[in-house]
Design a protein around this motif. Structure first.
Motif, short mmCIF file in Angstrom:
data_model
loop_
_atom_site.label_atom_id
_atom_site.label_comp_id
_atom_site.label_asym_id
_atom_site.label_seq_id
_atom_site.Cartn_x
_atom_site.Cartn_y
_atom_site.Cartn_z
N LEU A 175 0.81 -1.22 0.00
CA LEU A 175 0.00 0.00 0.00
C LEU A 175 0.84 1.28 0.00
N LYS A 178 0.45 4.27 -2.71
CA LYS A 178 -0.81 4.99 -2.88
C LYS A 178 -0.64 6.45 -2.48
N LEU A 181 -4.78 6.91 1.37
CA LEU A 181 -5.14 5.56 1.81
C LEU A 181 -6.40 5.60 2.66
#
Length: 324
Positions: A175, A178, A181
């Motif tokens: 992640l 990104k 989030l």
């Protein structure tokens, strides 16, 4: 030789023109010339040559310029030190702080304050917010920088900053690339959190925000300091929500991703609820008559527009029930 002789000479050395120098000094030319003559007599050397067209420094005058400037600076410093002692601006000032303040502007405030009050010895003590409240109550700290809204009513305070929480991930985490989030995307991840004993406000707020997002965080690690939280995440041992100021720590292997802003659903309920802001309060005992403490509080206020510690407009608060 008098200090006024040195001031007059330095202005003449800059202007190299008696008329302009006299105007700067708000005096006429004859007394300016007389003061120069008195200075040259005291020094025992000619410092300036003048004719109808120009004024020039002699070799002795050029050599005397830095010495005269140093003498005036020393005199001003001596006067400032004497004023500080007379006003009670000498001794010790004991200040508590939480570790994240090292990346949020506290060093700049201290450097400026110490330069202005060199006789005042500033002593720092890193403590949790709850520990600082105890130390201030027992007069073992003069002032503290805390991250809690649970402040006793006998303390005065300034809201000095309000910053966002961000998601802390290991570099290379799925992640980590990104741009924003949603909090829900952290469901099922091992969490590192600040312990409830170190920061009850923000421990509970993080858990509540995860609950609002629809999940219960899987807490694997509870730590005493935010820097420890971010360092553990950098080792790939979990994820965390941390104050945005930790971006400045430059911890190797840690990535900080903004949380997606809250957005309403069709029913009006937030889909991506945001974690409430991380607030910094400067606080001290109400009614203390201490010149050094008052000067430092003024320095904190005046720094609001200049450093990262004060990203938002500061607000003085005294016994405010909303923050108690």
């Amino acid at each position: 030789m008098e200090f006024r002789h040195l001031r007059y000479f330095l202005v003449l050395a800059e202007e190299l023109h008696f008329g302009r120098a006299a105007r700067r000094l708000s005096m006429s030319q004859p007394p300016l010339s007389l003061n120069l003559q008195q200075l040259e007599s005291a020094v025992g050397a000619q410092l300036l040559t003048r004719n109808s067209k120009s004024v020039q420094l002699t070799a002795a005058g050029r050599a005397f310029v830095p010495a005269a400037r140093a003498l005036l600076e020393q005199a001003e410093q001596a006067a400032a030190l004497a004023r500080d002692v007379g006003l009670g601006m000498a001794g010790n000032l004991r200040i508590g702080f939480a570790g994240t303040l090292l990346y949020s502007g506290l060093p700049e405030i201290l450097a400026r304050f110490q330069a202005k009050h060199p006789l005042l010895r500033v002593m720092l003590k890193e403590l949790s917010s709850s520990e600082q409240l105890i130390e201030i109550a027992h007069d073992r700290l003069d002032l503290g920088f805390v991250h809690t809204t649970r402040v006793p009513p006998e303390l005065s305070q300034i809201l000095v900053a309000s910053q966002a929480f961000v998601c802390c991930l290991q570099q290379g985490h799925a992640l980590s690339r990104k741009r924003q989030l949603p909090l829900k995307m952290l469901e099922g991840q091992p969490f590192a959190v600040i312990s409830r004993t170190a920061s009850p406000d923000y421990h509970d707020r993080i858990l509540a925000s995860c609950a609002d997002a629809g999940f219960k965080p899987e807490i694997r690690y509870e730590l005493q300091h935010w820097l420890s939280v971010a360092s553990l995440v950098a080792q790939g041992m979990g994820v965390a929500l941390v104050p945005e100021a930790l971006r400045q720590s430059r911890i190797a292997g840690a990535v900080f991703v903004p949380l997606a802003a809250a957005s309403p659903s069709a029913s009006g309920e937030p889909v991506n609820p945001a974690v409430s802001a991380y607030e910094t309060h400067c606080l001290w005992k109400t009614g203390r008559e201490d010149a050094a403490l008052a000067a430092f509080v003024a320095a904190v206020r005046s720094a609001s527009d200049g450093i990262k510690l004060m990203p938002s407009k500061m607000k003085s608060v005294k016994n405010d029930a909303r923050l108690g």
